[in-house]
Design an enzyme around this catalytic site. Structure first.
Site, PDB file in Angstrom:
ATOM      1  N   TYR A  45       0.815  -1.222   0.000  1.00  0.00           N
ATOM      2  CA  TYR A  45       0.000   0.000   0.000  1.00  0.00           C
ATOM      3  C   TYR A  45       0.846   1.269   0.000  1.00  0.00           C
ATOM      4  O   TYR A  45       2.059   1.216   0.130  1.00  0.00           O
ATOM      5  CB  TYR A  45      -1.040   0.010   1.102  1.00  0.00           C
ATOM      6  CG  TYR A  45      -0.656  -0.136   2.548  1.00  0.00           C
ATOM      7  CD1 TYR A  45       0.636  -0.049   3.021  1.00  0.00           C
ATOM      8  CD2 TYR A  45      -1.665  -0.363   3.495  1.00  0.00           C
ATOM      9  CE1 TYR A  45       0.934  -0.177   4.356  1.00  0.00           C
ATOM     10  CE2 TYR A  45      -1.373  -0.487   4.844  1.00  0.00           C
ATOM     11  CZ  TYR A  45      -0.072  -0.392   5.262  1.00  0.00           C
ATOM     12  OH  TYR A  45       0.204  -0.516   6.599  1.00  0.00           O
ATOM     13  N   GLU A  46       0.166   2.381  -0.220  1.00  0.00           N
ATOM     14  CA  GLU A  46       0.806   3.689  -0.435  1.00  0.00           C
ATOM     15  C   GLU A  46       1.726   3.670  -1.657  1.00  0.00           C
ATOM     16  O   GLU A  46       2.765   4.334  -1.686  1.00  0.00           O
ATOM     17  CB  GLU A  46       1.573   4.146   0.810  1.00  0.00           C
ATOM     18  CG  GLU A  46       0.734   4.314   2.047  1.00  0.00           C
ATOM     19  CD  GLU A  46      -0.481   5.189   1.834  1.00  0.00           C
ATOM     20  OE1 GLU A  46      -0.437   6.057   0.946  1.00  0.00           O
ATOM     21  OE2 GLU A  46      -1.474   5.010   2.541  1.00  0.00           O
ATOM     22  N   GLY A  47       1.337   2.935  -2.661  1.00  0.00           N
ATOM     23  CA  GLY A  47       2.154   2.797  -3.865  1.00  0.00           C
ATOM     24  C   GLY A  47       3.059   1.592  -3.718  1.00  0.00           C
ATOM     25  O   GLY A  47       3.947   1.574  -2.865  1.00  0.00           O
TER      26      GLY A  47
END
Length: 588
Positions: A441-443
């Site tokens: 997550y978060e890229g």
């Protein structure tokens, strides 16, 4: 599960002896009156008590109970609500927040260390407050004065939380594909309609309100990412006096059933004409949201460090207690049937890898916090610009390398326990499950690597990279006789040569950057850690205390056993993209 003890000695060593944070704070006028070494010590001590005594005891029970969803409502595990109330009352959500709206205004160098403690103690719990802190940062940077006055004080207090609503079922990394719509209302507010998924803390019972930051498109928006706007959408509407009113038309449709971080509610959020307010300028919402996203990327990187630190502590204690077989040189405990497993070379290899990568990551996070403080508070324009360039360059490295190393370390910790690492009661299997999401997550880390090579290196012809490389060169030149300087210089030379190679090849082949990206980021990460270890070794040199001797020994291990990984990674990065496209899609 093993008890957690915050590594305060190491944190103080970094702040006071490696980076000399108190001296830096005295050069930044906004921080001079807020923070000194005495206050920093007190904050770290209190954060450590909360992490060990309040948050860590809820980690295993929170994983077993998980967040529960029923009829649109989410219930967090037993003890979370009370613990969050205590945490919020202490001002921890607003630790680095703007004092004008009730934040404490503490430096990032300090807050990254407090975040590590929270993640090490209980990653699921930590996510609720770090999402709120990130939302506050975005609002403080981009919202109107009226919105900031209305929402930030209660968010800093922890009475209201924040969430980040980006992803949709069909739009993940490519946010230009989002379909959530915003239409203007007669009073200047907007009606937001659409569905968002994977929303951390989108619904919970910890706070009386949740302030969602939502990406959506206006009717006349340009296509793609250039047509995205950012909106503030509260769960409960707030009147002009800051009082809660009617429930907004936003609801949690379900929560995900996940591999790890089970006590963190990962929500599907449905916006049905929900009332919201524009944050920043129309069609420039993605740039505004990146303020929060970059904060969260560093924070999630720190999740990797925190989980690794917790795993390491447990593995060391177990290795010192668990007795199996004899040491290679013969029995060490003559009156026992076997020696503790810490005598065995392979166990030491795993433990030293965990120690070197975790302490190197902690140093790099503190260094990046230093750059963020300079970028935000320095009165000198050139200093701010340099620090901003370093932050842009190093944030994707921190997010991806911290979390890749975090998983490796947690797997090592599990392996030290042998079969006991695979079963529930020891806690190592939970750390492996909890840390795994941090690479996603978060890229995803692949996206971080692509961001590093394309946007932060190739797009500016290596300008940002040259700033970092020049700093390392300057360090080496002022330390010509130190044990690690020559090897650090040689490693940097390899990274410089690899960067030049990619600047050349990527200009003629569009596949080269993506093919080399992950390997390049890892080479970069290992060399950044080498720089950190060289700085720590300099600070520890000539000191007889056991702590400093352990630092020097770990630095030697890092340079001897971990830095050489760049050789194979560099070769892989130079191998090019051709071998990736030999197979047709139907041959996979």
């Amino acid at each position: 599960m093993h008890d957690y003890k915050a590594p305060l000695r190491d944190m103080r060593f970094l702040l006071n002896e490696v980076f000399d944070a108190p001296a830096l704070w005295q050069t930044l006028p906004a921080l001079t009156e807020r923070i000194d070494s005495t206050m920093a010590d007190a904050i770290l001590e209190e954060a450590a008590k909360l992490a060990a005594g309040l948050i860590a005891p809820l980690n295993r029970s929170g994983d077993e109970q998980g967040a529960q969803w029923e009829n649109g409502l989410v219930t967090t595990p037993a003890g979370f609500r009370e613990a969050y109330g205590t945490y919020a009352e202490g001002g921890w959500v607003g630790l680095a927040g703007n004092p004008e709206y009730g934040g404490m205004g503490m430096p990032k160098m300090l807050s990254v260390q407090c975040e590590e403690m929270a993640y090490a103690a209980n990653a699921s719990f930590a996510l609720y407050s770090t999402l709120s802190a990130g939302a506050c940062l975005a609002l403080d940077a981009h919202a109107s004065a009226a919105l900031k006055s209305k929402y930030l004080p209660a968010m800093y207090e922890g009475r209201w939380a924040g969430s980040m609503c980006l992803t949709e079922p069909h739009a993940g990394s490519d946010l230009g594909l989002i379909r959530t719509k915003a239409t203007v209302n007669a009073d200047g507010s907007y009606a937001i309609t659409g569905t968002k998924i994977f929303i951390t803390g989108g619904e919970q019972d910890l706070t009386e309100n949740i302030i969602h930051l939502v990406l959506a498109k206006l009717p006349d928006a340009p296509a793609g990412s250039r047509g995205i706007s950012l909106f503030l959408v509260p769960k409960v509407l707030v009147d002009d006096h800051g009082k809660l009113g009617l429930r907004n038309t936003v609801a949690c449709g379900s929560i995900e059933h996940k591999m790890g971080i089970k006590a963190s509610a990962t929500c599907v959020m449905n916006f049905d004409g929900a009332t919201g307010w524009l944050v920043g300028e129309p069609n420039k919402g993605l740039a505004a949201m990146f303020t929060m996203m970059n904060y969260e990327r560093l924070s999630i990187g720190i999740q990797g460090i925190g989980c690794a630190a917790r795993s390491y502590q447990a593995a060391v204690d177990y290795a010192c207690e668990r007795k199996q077989s004899r040491a290679p040189q013969g029995a060490q405990l003559k009156n026992a049937a076997a020696d503790p497993i810490i005598v065995h070379p392979d166990v030491r290899r795993m433990l030293l890898t965990m120690k070197a990568m975790t302490e190197g990551g902690r140093a790099f996070a503190t260094y990046l916090g230093q750059q963020l403080d300079i970028a935000k508070y320095s009165p000198q324009v050139e200093q701010r610009a340099r620090a901003e360039a370093l932050v842009a360059l190093l944030t994707p490295v921190a997010k991806a390398f911290f979390t890749d190393a975090g998983l490796e370390c947690c797997v090592h910790g599990q392996q030290v326990f042998g079969g006991h690492g695979y079963i529930r009661e020891w806690g190592q299997e939970q750390l492996v499950r909890d840390v795994r999401i941090a690479q996603i997550y978060e890229g995803t880390n692949g996206i971080q690597a692509l961001d590093l090579i394309t946007r932060k290196v190739l797009a500016n012809g290596g300008e940002f990279f040259s700033i970092f490389a020049s700093e390392i060169r300057s360090f080496v030149e002022t330390s010509p006789h130190e044990a690690f300087s020559r090897r650090l210089a040689e490693a940097l030379g390899q990274l410089e040569a690899l960067t030049s190679h990619l600047l050349e090849t990527a200009s003629s082949n569009p596949y080269e950057a993506g093919a080399a990206a992950v390997d390049y980021l890892h080479v970069f990460g290992y060399i950044a850690y080498a720089y950190m270890w060289a700085r720590m070794a300099r600070a520890a040199s000539g000191k007889a205390d056991s702590f400093y001797q352990a630092k020097l020994a770990t630095a030697h291990f890092y340079f001897d056993r971990l830095l050489p990984r760049i050789e194979s990674l560099s070769s892989a990065a130079r191998a090019g993209s051709a071998c990736l496209y030999v197979l047709d899609a139907d041959q996979f």
